[in-house]
Design an enzyme around this catalytic site. Structure first.
Site, PDB file in Angstrom:
ATOM      1  CG  HIS A 128      -4.272  -1.126 -10.426  1.00  0.00           C
ATOM      2  ND1 HIS A 128      -5.273  -2.383 -10.451  1.00  0.00           N
ATOM      3  CD2 HIS A 128      -3.304  -1.566  -9.521  1.00  0.00           C
ATOM      4  CE1 HIS A 128      -4.961  -3.002  -9.543  1.00  0.00           C
ATOM      5  NE2 HIS A 128      -3.873  -2.788  -8.980  1.00  0.00           N
ATOM      6  CB  CYS A 140      -2.408  -1.219  -6.109  1.00  0.00           C
ATOM      7  SG  CYS A 140      -0.519  -1.314  -6.545  1.00  0.00           S
TER       8      CYS A 140
END
Length: 164
Positions: A128, A140
């Protein structure tokens, strides 16, 4: 490795001859991912989906799925929908996919602990947008907005994220 692989290197994420600077989890890299450890799991992860905010951007590819106002991701190991996208309301711990900030305006989903999750092994490893260069994630992989869009428009079904 194939030309469709994204590979984490000391210079960033290497894909199609480019190195994209990225941020990783605050817990570093791990082979033993656990829910809440903030670590990015080592291994080979397939890209299994692409989500985007239709109120903030045009559809980036023909296979991108719009994020709806009530879309959430369960991060509660007690939830029967653990590590799955579902809709609010939920009595379990979860993360809203439709955030006030732009972090999830464009999200690549990996197959980490999916589709058959092991409770506590860690939920969703996304690719992201970053908050800023060098700012860690909760596990992430995060990229600059322009690099993320460039990447999303070029990956294919067989693209993998390789974290050695």
């Amino acid at each position: 490795m194939t030309p469709l692989d994204m590979v984490l290197t000391p210079r960033g994420l290497r894909f199609q001859g480019r190195h994209l600077p990225c941020s990783l989890g605050r817990g570093g890299l791990t082979k033993r991912k656990r829910e809440g450890d903030g670590a990015t799991p080592r291994g080979t992860h397939r890209i299994v989906g692409l989500l985007y905010r239709p109120d903030r951007m045009a559809r980036p590819t023909d296979w991108a799925v719009p994020i709806q106002p009530r879309d959430i991701w369960s991060d509660d190991p007690a939830d029967p929908d653990y590590n799955l996208m579902t809709t609010a309301p939920s009595a379990y711990s979860h993360e809203s996919l439709r955030r006030a900030d732009p972090l999830y305006d464009l999200v690549l989903l990996t197959d980490w602990n999916w589709p058959y999750s092991v409770p506590g092994r860690g939920s969703a490893i996304f690719i992201h947008r970053w908050r800023r260069r060098g700012y860690p994630t909760e596990g992430c992989v995060a990229l600059a907005p322009n690099d993320l869009l460039w990447l999303a428009q070029r990956i294919r079904y067989k693209t993998r994220l390789i974290i050695p």
